[in-house]
Design an enzyme around this catalytic site. Structure first.
Site, mmCIF file in Angstrom:
data_model
loop_
_atom_site.group_PDB
_atom_site.id
_atom_site.type_symbol
_atom_site.label_atom_id
_atom_site.label_comp_id
_atom_site.label_asym_id
_atom_site.label_seq_id
_atom_site.Cartn_x
_atom_site.Cartn_y
_atom_site.Cartn_z
ATOM 1 C CG HIS A 140 -5.627 -2.433 -0.050
ATOM 2 N ND1 HIS A 140 -4.658 -2.333 -1.027
ATOM 3 C CD2 HIS A 140 -5.152 -1.716 1.013
ATOM 4 C CE1 HIS A 140 -3.658 -1.594 -0.606
ATOM 5 N NE2 HIS A 140 -3.927 -1.214 0.638
ATOM 6 C CG ASP A 141 -6.876 -4.718 5.146
ATOM 7 O OD1 ASP A 141 -6.012 -3.891 4.815
ATOM 8 O OD2 ASP A 141 -7.622 -4.575 6.133
ATOM 9 C CB SER B 175 -0.946 -0.038 1.214
ATOM 10 O OG SER B 175 -1.994 0.875 1.073
ATOM 11 N NE ARG C 189 -8.612 1.614 10.897
ATOM 12 C CZ ARG C 189 -7.597 1.034 10.283
ATOM 13 N NH1 ARG C 189 -6.967 1.678 9.311
ATOM 14 N NH2 ARG C 189 -7.210 -0.176 10.613
ATOM 15 C CG ASP D 30 -6.152 -3.802 -3.745
ATOM 16 O OD1 ASP D 30 -6.970 -2.888 -3.501
ATOM 17 O OD2 ASP D 30 -4.937 -3.714 -3.462
#
Length: 396
Positions: free
Chosen positions: A362-363, A155, A225, A329
């Site tokens: 993405h994670d 990232s 967040r 992602d």
């Protein structure tokens, strides 16, 4: 290079902060002095200082890449990958991870005190990803390391890895940018702006001087967040984990609460999860740091300094690359990783490209993905053989 057996596993971990009194002159022209760089190291530096790997953390990460994080009490964010016998093997490599410039875990950032004793706050100068890398380079030089065996990051960390090669092409033998891009897309900028607006709209924001009022913009930072976390997870992963399941709303049991049962007696599991992510984040991250770092990400565009031609950024580059993306992602989609790989190819750089099939979004680079772990291990092992063949001093 250091090579040890499993029985002689090296688990040396240090956590330090180095101060550079002369500071750092930023791309914007302002100078930050002194400059503090907080970092952790794992493993041992070889006598020839030729086995160093720099790991760059993501937006809300920190220097505690492995081992136990003393702030959260949890394992480091990449403990599954970094350690004795793991893909980034501390039996062989000396691993360094530094808190980025602008961060809030010990490196100089908006929380740091100026000469007058007050925090920088919103007066902290605008920084870039290149500034972050230049601060890291000061640390690497301080450690007596001329050339890094590898720079790895996911990232925002991947952006730093790419920037390292562009800014210091002779100091990086191999690079592993993961789930990243050579620029921040309009969509990503839009999400960041929503997050920044949420923070600045919080009644406790106080124009960024919240510390003077003994408060933090907790609600705004939590929403920021929550918005960001949605982008880190794929729809399929979110559906599998939460679906439309509900649980009792804690607010419904509060004395005197007047809630229409049909609507508010329950909340969705995904709502509860996002609220937890937001509240726990507020306890460990600074709002001004969030604004500072997201702005640096938004302005990241490696092709901008090369008339829009990304390949020119890697002219005469000798670094070996492995570019990794994940199929689901949507924050940094595979198309952007392919664009980076193509540019490297056009520049004649030795590059391999791997798309990991995963439905976790993405994670995925932070989760248990066996194919990803095999990719990292395989690339580093192959790069090490070439490093030795290239005549790295005392490597072997």
């Amino acid at each position: 290079m250091i090579i040890s057996s499993e029985k002689e596993a090296i688990s040396v971990q240090t956590s330090e902060t180095t101060r550079f009194e002369d500071g750092l002159t930023l791309e914007c022209g302002e100078t930050i002095a002194p400059l503090d760089v907080a970092y952790c190291t794992y493993g041992r530096l070889s006598p020839a200082k030729d086995n160093a790997i720099l790991i760059c953390h993501a937006l809300t990460g920190d220097q505690y890449v492995a081992g136990r994080n003393p702030v959260t009490g949890k394992d480091g964010w990449w403990s599954r990958l970094v350690g004795p016998g793991k893909p980034v093997d501390t039996n062989q490599y000396f691993v360094i991870c530094a808190n980025v410039l602008g961060g809030c875990m010990g490196s100089t950032g908006p929380k740091s005190l100026k000469a007058d004793g007050a925090p920088w706050g919103t007066s902290f100068p605008p920084i870039t990803v290149r500034d972050m890398v230049r601060a890291q380079a000061r640390l690497i030089t301080h450690l007596g390391i001329d050339r890094l065996f590898a720079v790895i990051g996911g990232s925002m960390g991947g952006m730093q890895a790419i920037e390292w090669v562009v800014t210091y092409p002779d100091r990086v033998f191999s690079a592993l940018p993961i789930a990243t891009s050579p620029y921040h897309s309009a969509q990503n900028i839009a999400f960041n702006e929503v997050s920044r607006q949420a923070i600045s709209a919080d009644p406790d924001w106080h124009d960024g001087r919240y510390w003077a009022h003994n408060v933090v913009p907790a609600r705004g930072l939590a929403v920021a967040r929550m918005v960001a976390h949605i982008t880190y997870v794929s729809e399929k992963a979110m559906t599998r984990k939460f679906g439309r399941r509900t649980r009792r709303n804690p607010a419904a049991s509060q004395e005197g609460a007047q809630l229409p049962a049909a609507f508010f007696s329950e909340i969705f599991e995904v709502e509860s999860y996002l609220r937890h992510q937001g509240s726990s984040f507020v306890q460990r991250f600074d709002a001004n740091s969030y604004l500072t770092i997201t702005r640096a990400l938004d302005y990241f565009d490696l092709a901008a300094d090369h008339d829009g031609d990304l390949s020119k950024a890697f002219k005469n580059c000798t670094t070996r690359f492995c570019v990794v993306s994940f199929s689901s992602d949507w924050l940094f989609p595979t198309s952007q990783s392919r664009a980076l790989a193509r540019a490297l190819n056009q520049a004649g750089v030795n590059v391999s490209f791997v798309e990991i099939e995963s439905d976790r979004g993405h994670d995925a680079f932070l989760l248990d993905e066996p194919d990803f772990e095999r990719t990292i291990r395989g690339f580093l092992e192959g790069a090490r053989l070439h490093y030795v063949a290239a005549g790295a001093p005392h490597a072997g």
